[in-house]
Design an enzyme around this catalytic site. Sequence first.
Site, PDB file in Angstrom:
ATOM      1  N   ASP A  60      37.861  46.356  45.110  1.00  0.00           N
ATOM      2  CA  ASP A  60      38.031  46.505  43.660  1.00  0.00           C
ATOM      3  C   ASP A  60      37.650  45.222  42.927  1.00  0.00           C
ATOM      4  O   ASP A  60      37.037  45.257  41.855  1.00  0.00           O
ATOM      5  CB  ASP A  60      39.477  46.872  43.321  1.00  0.00           C
ATOM      6  N   ASP A  86      30.558  52.245  44.414  1.00  0.00           N
ATOM      7  CA  ASP A  86      30.005  50.910  44.138  1.00  0.00           C
ATOM      8  C   ASP A  86      28.699  51.018  43.356  1.00  0.00           C
ATOM      9  O   ASP A  86      27.917  50.069  43.320  1.00  0.00           O
ATOM     10  CB  ASP A  86      29.788  50.145  45.447  1.00  0.00           C
TER      11      ASP A  86
END
Length: 198
Positions: A60, A86
Amino acid sequence: WRHDALTDPVSGLRNRRYARTFLTDLLERARSERFRVTVLLFDIDNFKSYNDTYGHTAGDEIIRQVGALFKAHCREHDVVTRYGGDEFCVVFWDADSPRVAGSTHPSDALKVLSRFQEALRGHRCTAIDADHGIDADAGGSLTISGGLASFPWDASTTDDLIDRADQALLQAKRAGKNRVFVFGEDPLAAAPDAPAQA
């Protein structure tokens, strides 16, 4: 509520829903006002290995840092979104009408990408730096692979423009990652170690 519905909670960027809605509206305007729009899809090379090695909290943090760094290298009116996982979607467009003299797509987007890739090479990602167990020689560095497609040449709808950018992204990954391809170019003709190809 609307802000939350259109914002990615991890990166703080706009999300996939916003990207598609914004792009659809923008293409309608671009058709009538005759300006150019370029879409970039990019993802973080080997992201799964960072998640697997350092955990999802580190993953994250990587997402947050990459998103913030890219946004810092864009023009204020260009839109940077987290598209999913991502993967990021960036919409480059000419805000002024008629378009700014000398502005060209996708070469303007490639210039932004070049600056971003240079900054990314020098950026120490705190989530994976030597203090967190990665080899110090690696320096916590990250790379991306990306694909670019432009309106009106490559596609005229949101779905098709994103699909063309995604095809170019897949070509970049197949060619060895850490590079960006423009839709329609031959990946075999590109230099194997060049970070971005026009």
